[in-house]
Design a protein around this motif. Structure first.
Motif, PDB file in Angstrom:
ATOM      1  N   LEU A  31       1.536  -0.646   4.501  1.00 38.32           N
ATOM      2  CA  LEU A  31       1.328   0.322   3.459  1.00 38.32           C
ATOM      3  C   LEU A  31       0.164   1.206   4.112  1.00 38.32           C
ATOM      4  CD1 LEU A  31       0.942  -1.655   0.031  1.00 38.32           C
ATOM      5  CD2 LEU A  31       2.775   0.151   0.699  1.00 38.32           C
ATOM      6  N   GLU A 284      -8.094   5.497  -0.622  1.00 37.35           N
ATOM      7  CA  GLU A 284      -6.741   5.407  -1.361  1.00 37.35           C
ATOM      8  C   GLU A 284      -6.623   3.910  -2.093  1.00 37.35           C
ATOM      9  OE1 GLU A 284      -3.285   6.417   0.861  1.00 37.35           O
ATOM     10  OE2 GLU A 284      -3.940   8.349   1.315  1.00 37.35           O
ATOM     11  N   SER A 286      -3.844   1.141  -3.365  1.00 34.55           N
ATOM     12  CA  SER A 286      -2.433   0.798  -3.147  1.00 34.55           C
ATOM     13  C   SER A 286      -2.387  -0.674  -3.893  1.00 34.55           C
ATOM     14  CB  SER A 286      -1.904   0.840  -1.956  1.00 34.55           C
ATOM     15  OG  SER A 286      -2.585  -0.033  -1.092  1.00 34.55           O
TER      16      SER A 286
END
Length: 372
Positions: A31, A284, A286
């Motif tokens: 990811l 980020e 996730s």
């Protein structure tokens, strides 16, 4: 609990080993690949080093250990072809606590190099590997010796269990029933540890060096929210059941606390800004299912690996066992382990059948600023 002595993943290649139960971590690496590509591309194109020093902190042992190293080398070699630049030599440093199964890593290096050379269309620069045992909450490398630092699913582990959490009764980590002082103690320990980590890496990275960190975290600003604590709350449920049945003493449970903190993105950014040595390029968030096989097809296409999907409760219990067993054995003894994880598996299966269960990941890309 002496964290440096007992915090290590289950070694070897047995059924409960980390090597066979690290699919969540593998999926997280898949990811976060675009962020690492961005970091390496910008680093290499701006410096064109003749020698590239890469450190993976909290490398553990198993199929994921050399995943990022392979990825970095492939990106750099592709850039060298595009820029008509000679391949650099690669200095790879694999760091973890002394209890890590480094022998297993060293045994795999020859086959790793052969596989990498086979996958590359051109010859690659020479690769030199070193194992570096020690806590990354202290200095591990010489001044300005590294170009790229990577760490995934390691920095949520604290250097020690916070002090002053003795009243966290019935819990083994922050939970919805934890007193405010316990939550505060955990957060303050994270602040001290992460700030010290950043300070040490600032000394070890060259100016303009990059760092990509992925930390098991949470979205919520509330440290006791389910997205950061639930997996441990359910393990505490299994242990509390054993207390009720007289298998474990209550004081044994009350004196056991996990040395972990799952930070929010804002908590991570705050410490980076306070320490001051790094520019934040990207942050980020996730998520990955507790049971990574729920959407296995995406992972399979990335890695080319194919496994039996198995039972969700069993998969997650095994994943957690690979991580937590050494700590549990150190505190409660080996005799209870099978019973704990049998109960835990049933609890997990029940919860996962009734609600969406995810791990939250906070990934941050940093650049070492020029010294003032």
């Amino acid at each position: 609990m002496e964290v440096a002595q007992v915090l290590h993943m289950n070694g070897g290649v047995g059924e409960a080993s980390y090597a066979n139960n690290s699919f969540v971590q593998q999926k997280v690496l898949c990811l976060t690949k675009p962020i690492r590509e961005e970091a390496i591309t910008s680093l290499f194109c701006s410096t064109l080093p003749k020698s590239l020093a890469i450190a993976d902190l909290g490398c553990s042992s198993g199929p994921n250990t050399l995943f990022v190293v392979s990825e970095v080398i492939k990106i750099v070699e592709k850039l060298c072809q595009e820029l008509n630049h000679k391949s650099p030599e690669y200095k790879v440093f694999l760091n973890d606590l002394p209890g890590n199964d480094f022998n297993n890593i060293f045994k795999s290096l020859d086959s790793f190099k052969e596989k990498l050379c086979h996958e590359m269309e051109t010859r690659i620069g020479p690769c030199y590997f070193s194992g570096v045992p020690g806590s990354f909450y202290g200095r591990v490398f010489p001044n300005q010796s590294l170009h790229f630092v990577h760490s995934s699913y390691s920095l949520q582990w604290l250097s020690k269990v916070p002090e002053g959490v003795e009243n966290n009764k019935g819990n083994i980590y922050i939970a919805s029933t934890s007193p405010p002082n316990v939550v505060r103690a955990y957060y303050q320990q994270f602040q001290r540890d992460f700030s010290h980590f950043l300070n040490c890496r600032a000394a070890e990275l060259v100016e303009g060096g990059r760092m990509v960190l992925t930390i098991l975290g949470r979205r919520s600003d509330n440290p006791s929210s389910k997205d950061g604590c639930y997996i441990w709350e359910l393990m505490a449920t299994a242990l509390n059941d054993m207390v009720l049945q007289g298998i474990i003493k209550e004081e044994q449970l009350d004196s056991f606390n996990i040395p972990q903190y799952t930070p929010s993105p804002s908590e991570v950014k705050l410490e980076v800004m306070k320490e001051g040595s790094f520019a934040i390029n990207r942050v980020e968030v996730s998520e990955v299912n507790w049971n990574p096989f729920d959407d296995w097809n995406a992972l399979e296409s990335e890695s080319g690996r194919s496994e039996s999907l198995g039972d969700g409760g069993y998969n997650v219990a095994q994943c957690m066992r690979a991580v937590a067993e050494p700590m549990l054995v150190s505190h409660f003894g080996e005799a209870i382990i099978q019973d704990v994880f049998s109960r835990y598996q049933e609890i997990l299966a029940d919860r996962m059948s009734k609600e969406k269960t995810e791990f939250i990941n906070v990934t941050i890309l940093l650049t070492r600023k020029a010294s003032a």
